[in-house]
Design a protein around this motif. Structure first.
Motif, PDB file in Angstrom:
ATOM      1  N   ASP A 160       9.070  12.322  -1.737  1.00 14.49           N
ATOM      2  CA  ASP A 160       9.662  12.582  -0.431  1.00 14.49           C
ATOM      3  C   ASP A 160       9.521  11.382   0.485  1.00 14.49           C
ATOM      4  O   ASP A 160      10.405  11.105   1.295  1.00 14.49           O
ATOM      5  CB  ASP A 160       8.999  13.809   0.210  1.00 14.49           C
ATOM      6  N   SER A 161       8.417  10.666   0.395  1.00 18.61           N
ATOM      7  CA  SER A 161       8.221   9.478   1.222  1.00 18.61           C
ATOM      8  C   SER A 161       7.352   8.482   0.467  1.00 18.61           C
ATOM      9  O   SER A 161       6.527   8.865  -0.365  1.00 18.61           O
ATOM     10  CB  SER A 161       7.570   9.837   2.562  1.00 18.61           C
ATOM     11  N   THR A 162       7.567   7.214   0.779  1.00 17.67           N
ATOM     12  CA  THR A 162       6.826   6.138   0.141  1.00 17.67           C
ATOM     13  C   THR A 162       6.333   5.181   1.217  1.00 17.67           C
ATOM     14  O   THR A 162       7.121   4.730   2.068  1.00 17.67           O
ATOM     15  CB  THR A 162       7.714   5.371  -0.858  1.00 17.67           C
ATOM     16  N   GLU A 163       5.040   4.862   1.229  1.00 12.30           N
ATOM     17  CA  GLU A 163       4.468   3.945   2.202  1.00 12.30           C
ATOM     18  C   GLU A 163       4.426   2.533   1.618  1.00 12.30           C
ATOM     19  O   GLU A 163       3.916   2.333   0.504  1.00 12.30           O
ATOM     20  CB  GLU A 163       3.065   4.397   2.616  1.00 12.30           C
ATOM     21  N   ILE A 164       4.965   1.570   2.390  1.00  9.65           N
ATOM     22  CA  ILE A 164       5.033   0.180   1.941  1.00  9.65           C
ATOM     23  C   ILE A 164       4.582  -0.709   3.094  1.00  9.65           C
ATOM     24  O   ILE A 164       5.053  -0.547   4.234  1.00  9.65           O
ATOM     25  CB  ILE A 164       6.461  -0.196   1.505  1.00  9.65           C
ATOM     26  N   PRO A 165       3.693  -1.661   2.863  1.00  9.29           N
ATOM     27  CA  PRO A 165       3.238  -2.541   3.942  1.00  9.29           C
ATOM     28  C   PRO A 165       4.368  -3.421   4.470  1.00  9.29           C
ATOM     29  O   PRO A 165       5.267  -3.831   3.731  1.00  9.29           O
ATOM     30  CB  PRO A 165       2.142  -3.385   3.272  1.00  9.29           C
ATOM     31  N   LYS A 166       4.314  -3.714   5.743  1.00 10.53           N
ATOM     32  CA  LYS A 166       5.270  -4.614   6.372  1.00 10.53           C
ATOM     33  C   LYS A 166       5.229  -5.977   5.677  1.00 10.53           C
ATOM     34  O   LYS A 166       4.158  -6.497   5.373  1.00 10.53           O
ATOM     35  CB  LYS A 166       4.929  -4.757   7.858  1.00 10.53           C
ATOM     36  N   GLY A 167       6.412  -6.539   5.424  1.00  9.51           N
ATOM     37  CA  GLY A 167       6.506  -7.828   4.758  1.00  9.51           C
ATOM     38  C   GLY A 167       6.721  -7.733   3.265  1.00  9.51           C
ATOM     39  O   GLY A 167       7.142  -8.705   2.645  1.00  9.51           O
TER      40      GLY A 167
END
Length: 513
Positions: A160-167
């Motif tokens: 449903d959602s995926t967390e990815i660091p900025k950059g």
């Protein structure tokens, strides 16, 4: 008696001879050639039939899933053979008899037509169908059937959602089915609910976003459409994680001595986590603890005159310092800072009781030459007493003497009030400026706490006053110039007419004599 018997025998013999002669005189209807087999009576009782032919032409046929489709096959002289339907190499029927057990195929016989009917089309019904007449010289036609059906779509990864660091970067795939093959578009629905198309990814089933920024966060929708039924979409939510950052935060807060003031800083971070907020007052340095700009940071804690409140909602972190019963020593620069396990950020701001003039803007242009108008906008929590305007002529080599103008404040200049802060607007006209000269101008405002800082310089140039006249001549005569021209033309015409009459009166009598 013997005589009677002899007569009777002679009569019988004569009848036999007569019958024999009659049989020899009757010819055979179809004499068989010598040595040929004699056909049976059954074979000679029926006439030979012409061969069967198919009048229908092969076709390309389209059908939606669930719809009915009839494949035509019109056969002439159908009794000369057996009509057979095949799908590829698989036999479906023999005459009116159907072999399929699916229940959605049947043969409809209508006179010379042996049509194959698909009652409710399925996706596996697509293919090539042959109508064949089995006879000595077999004939056939072939129909090609395409079964269309609405699109389906799925995105990968399926979370449903995926967390990815900025950059960082991320990739998303779009898996589609449908006939005809669906076209693909991508849309991004951001955190505010606004949706926009991503034209750079049009038609792509695999996309990659490089150097992920906060603006790239949101729901990525893959939309599939093939014109059959409604378009469908599937999405994945991309959450961008990032350390604390300064958001849109003011750098100046206006107050007055004796009142209460609130300074506020807004940061963004995701996830916010455990946030620690600190406030510092920037005092002038008196020892080696000073920073590079000549100030030292003194932490402001919660006490009788100070309160600190920090709230986190979503990715927004707001920290507020409230100063009660403001004293003149409180009118300084401050710094707010927050920290979490991802990083830290800080922001400098100022608490002031002085007026705050914004940038000088040009006012509406005046038609008079050597005149320039400026518009001043000032914020102040106490009444503005005076405006100070300083302007000078400049060129490539030097600056002229500064000219200063003081204008009295007027409460009629207030155009709005927000949270006790008044906004003043004033227009000033500068006269007697030199054509083609360049100028700079700045201004300040005075209230109960003294003069404010000067604004940034505003630069302007004066036009050549002859340009408008020249352009007017080139652009055609105006109304007044046209009247003037016509008046002169009429006067010259009258003068010329008088001269001609006088000339005629003088010379013509002599010539006549």
């Amino acid at each position: 008696m013997a005589g009677v018997s002899a007569i009777s025998a002679g009569v019988l013999l004569g009848l036999l001879l007569t019958q024999a002669v009659m049989c020899e005189e009757i010819p055979a209807a179809n004499p068989a050639p010598e040595g040929a087999d004699t056909p049976s009576s059954e074979e000679t009782s029926e006439a030979a039939l012409p061969p069967a032919t198919i009048a229908t032409q092969g076709q390309l046929l389209n059908v939606k899933v669930g719809d009915r489709l009839e494949l035509p096959c019109e056969v002439e002289n159908v009794d000369s053979g057996v009509v057979v339907w095949r799908k590829g190499a698989k036999a479906l029927s023999n005459g009116p008899r159907i072999f399929s057990r699916s229940g959605h195929l049947k043969i409809e016989v209508k006179g010379r037509n042996y049509n194959l009917v698909i009652s409710k089309a399925r996706t596996d019904d697509k293919g090539q169908y042959t109508c064949l007449v089995e006879q000595e010289n077999a004939v056939n036609i072939t129909h090609t059937v395409t079964v269309t059906y609405p699109p389906t779509v799925d995105v990968q990864p399926l979370q449903d959602s995926t967390e990815i660091p900025k950059g960082d970067s991320f990739s998303v795939s779009c898996i589609t089915t449908g006939e005809p093959e669906p076209s693909v578009t991508w849309k991004l629905k951001d955190e505010l609910g606004n949706s926009r198309e991503l034209p750079d990814f049009a038609g792509m089933r695999n996309i990659t976003v490089e150097q992920l920024s906060r603006a790239d966060a949101g729901e990525y929708h893959c939309v599939a459409d093939n014109g059959v039924g409604e378009a469908v979409s599937s999405s994945v939510k991309i959450v961008v994680t990032f350390p604390p950052e300064v958001s849109e935060t003011k750098s100046l807060f206006l107050t007055k001595v004796g009142g209460d003031a609130s300074l506020q800083c807004v940061f963004s971070a995701y996830p916010p986590g455990e946030v620690q907020a600190n406030w510092y007052r920037m005092d002038k340095a008196v020892d080696d603890a000073a920073s590079a700009d000549g100030f030292s940071k003194v932490e402001v804690g919660a006490d009788e005159r100070h309160a600190i409140q920090t709230d986190a909602q979503g990715s927004t972190i707001t920290t507020t310092l409230t100063v009660r019963n403001v004293e003149e020593t409180d009118l300084k620069k401050y710094e707010c800072a927050i920290r979490n396990d991802k990083g830290a950020a800080e922001h400098k701001l100022e608490l002031s009781a002085h007026a705050h003039p914004e940038k000088v803007h040009p006012a509406e242009r005046h038609k008079e030459p050597q005149v320039y108008g400026v518009k001043m906008r000032v914020k102040s929590i106490s009444p503005v007493k005076q405006y100070r305007i300083i302007y000078r002529e400049i060129n490539e080599t030097h600056e002229g003497d500064a000219k200063e103008e003081l204008l009295a404040g007027d409460e009629k200049d207030v155009v709005e009030t927000e949270n006790g802060v008044k906004v003043y607007e004033r227009v000033y006209i500068i006269k007697n400026l030199r054509p083609l000269a360049n100028y700079t101008i700045k201004m300040a405002a005075q209230n109960d706490y003294g003069w404010s800082r000067d604004t940034d310089m505003h630069r302007f140039s004066m036009e050549d006053p002859t340009k408008s006249a020249a352009s007017g001549l080139q652009g055609g005569p105006t109304g007044s110039s046209m009247i003037f021209c016509r008046s002169n033309l009429l006067l010259l015409s009258n003068v010329l007419l008088c001269w001609l009459l006088a000339h005629a009166a003088t010379h013509w009598p002599a010539r006549l004599a």
